[in-house]
Structures are given as structure tokens and as C-alpha cells.
Design an enzyme around this catalytic site. Sequence first.
Site: not given
Ligand code: ADP
Ligand code: MG
Length: 406
Positions: A36, A353
Site C-alpha cells: 500500500r 488482503g
Molecule cells: P481476503 O483477505 O483475500 O479477502 P479472507 O480474509 O476472506 O481473504 O480469507 C482469508 C483467510 O481464510 C486466510 O487467513 C485463510 O487461512 C483462511 N482460510 C482459507 N481456507 C480455509 C479453510 N479451509 N479453513 C479455515 N480457514 C481458511
Molecule cells: Mg482477509
Amino acid sequence: MDAKTVRDVDVTGKRVFLRADLNVPLDDGKITDDSRIRASLPTIVHLLERGATVILASHLGRPKGKVNDGLRLKPVADRLSQLLGRPVRMTGDALGAGVQVAVDKLRPGDLLMLENLRFHAEEEANDPEFAKSLADFADLFVNDAFGAAHRAHASTEGITHHLPAVAGLLMEAEVDALSRLLERPAKPFHAVIGGAKVSGKLEVLEALLSRCQAVLVGGGMANTFLAARGAELGASLVEADQVENAERILGEARRKRVRFMLPTDAVVATQIHARARPRTVAIGEVPPDQMVVDIGPQTVAAYTEHLGRAKTVFWNGPMGVFEIKQFADGTNAIARALAERADAGASVVVGGGDSVAAVEGLGLATRMTHVSTGGGASLEFLEGKTLPGVAALLGMDAEIASEKTA
Ligand code: ADP
Ligand code: MG
């Protein structure tokens, strides 16, 4: 974008209040991802090179209206100073007599960074007096904080009632790239959605069903959809209170003839831990004491094959617990497949993020068409919502703007 930008105004000799989004992740006072800050450089340099006096402001974290020494912007100022190759002076507060004295001393080409705006509760409350005090430092407001544009705060919205306002170069790039996904994207347009939970992403999922030809789901949120289809998922993260919403979305996808892809196999482990021993199982064969931590190789193959035909892709949310190396294969494979699609001429936009961190970590960011710095803001933009920070640059208030676009 429709709003005026820094390129449309003469900034020479002007005092500019520049709102950037320098809200970087910190671990024990160290910046873990400076994207950022780097993304904010073009506007800062543009203004300084033209002899503007720049008063730079941002929030950092969630201090909730109180001074929090762990959320001071000093590490950000230090990193910015390295990137600019010049010292970056900081104030001890975002406003007050001391700041006024420092501002009065500034000369054209000078840069002064204010302390964390959110040390004042008035920032998030969009307090008019506070907004006016910030505006009084400057002749022109430049908003480059796309990542904060979904909030009507004093430094993103309130201030525009007191100063002429234009967009920064990052704000412009973000709005333009995301607008292209909403306005006649090249088809097929596929979305890859992952992350931990369905809750919080319901609205974007629904919006994408109206725009995409296929939605490919991974991450923890896929579990809730699989549960809605009756799968047993052992000890996996499943949001019981979202199963009904998941069923509704599956129904909507059928009605709209949108291909809704769910994992057919998964990597499972007994715990989310770097020493866990993962193994791959078919969905429907998750042992009761194990949890899904990543999509499996068969799912990766099906998803990458399907994405190979996409002309436009939006990706938000990792496919698994990618923070742990052994559970990152699915996320990494999708990231590589999307970089290849982008190389082949498809328009690939990554927002969120954690998904952005995954792409950055693999060194693939520059190959994507656009990597958004705005997590929540990019999702709200794709939901078709009017972002107050963007609307304010167009001289509209968000409600009127929503009515116009509705
Ligand atoms: P972004 O920031 O890209 O929008 P999110 O914040 O929605 O994504 O999700 C990210 C989190 O989801 C990560 O910390 C990851 O560890 C978690 N995650 C992904 N798959 C799983 C899973 N199968 N079980 C638990 N947590 C998960
Ligand atoms: Mg996130």
C-alpha cells in the site's frame, strides 16, 4: 474515472491535503507487506515534483479513537522515506497547535506526514468540525485512499465539503480497473472466491452471479456450500448459520445458469499447524477428526482447466490456509494459473488482503492485470455499491449516487 484527478489541476505552490491508505499489516512494529505504501508513491511523487506542499494523512489499524503507541505511523514514515530517498517528517498528532506550526513552516516541495487519523474518534464519526480542521491546513484535497473509500469518514468524505477535491492516481487506477469488470467485461467472466467464511461475502457472491458465467469456490467457505449439499466435513470450519444462505445462492446460480463449481477433493489435517501431516481425500470422505485446509489436486486441475477459457477473471480469497506452507498448494496453483491467463491476454483482477498477499508472496503481482489495494472497498465496488469516498469526489452524496446507478 468520472472525477477530476491530480492531472486535471495545477498543484504548483498549492497546499495539498493528501489522504492515502497507508494501513499496512504490522507484526511486532514491523511492516510485513508494504504494497500500500508503494502503491501510494506515484501520487506523492506527482505532487512533490510539481512543487506542491504535501500534507499526507492516513489511518493505521483500529485504535478506536484513542492514542495507541503500537499504531503510530512512524514505521510507515520510515519505509516511505526509504522509498522516496528523502526524510519524511511526522507530526505527533493529526491536528492541534503543534501541527499548525509545522504546516506553516512548509515550503513548496515539502512533505509532512500527520499521525494516525483514527487516534481521534471524530475521524470515523465524520465529525464536521474535525473535517474542517483538517481542511484548514490546505487549499486542495487529493483522495488516493481507495482502500478507505467505502467509509464516509472525516478525511475521506467530510473534508470534501470544505475544499476542492480530486482523485489521486491510485484511486483513479483502482476505480478504472474495477469499473471494467462491471462495464462489459470480455466473456467468459469467471470469479474465483475463497477465504474463511461465507458471511461477509454473501453480497459479493450474489452480485457476481449476475455478472459471471462461472463462480469457482474454495477456502473454508466452500465447506458451507458442500454442507448445504449434504456433505459430511468432519472437524472442518462450517458456518451452520450460513447453510441456508448457501442453499439460496446455489439455487440462484441454477436459475441464472451460472456454473457454480465446488471442490471435489481436499487436503485435510487434524489441526491447523505447520507440523500437521496433511493428506488428500475426496469430498465425502473427510474423516470425523480431520478438517479441510486446502482444495485438492483434482479440484485444482478442474478449476485451472475451466479458468483456461476465461477472458476476464476476478479472484478474492485464498483456496486454503495458505499461511501454512503445506496448505498453500491450491492457492499457489490458482495464482500461477491466473498469471498465465493474464500473460495470454485475459483481464485478471485480484482483490482482498490475503489473496493479494498470496500473489505478492509468489512474485506474481506484476503479471496480473490489476491487483487491488482495497480489500473491503473493492468488494463493495463490485457489489455495485457507491463508495462514499468516490461519490464525494464526484460532488455527489452516496445516497443520491446510489439512486442514480440503481
Ligand atoms: P481476503 O483477505 O483475500 O479477502 P479472507 O480474509 O476472506 O481473504 O480469507 C482469508 C483467510 O481464510 C486466510 O487467513 C485463510 O487461512 C483462511 N482460510 C482459507 N481456507 C480455509 C479453510 N479451509 N479453513 C479455515 N480457514 C481458511
Ligand atoms: Mg482477509
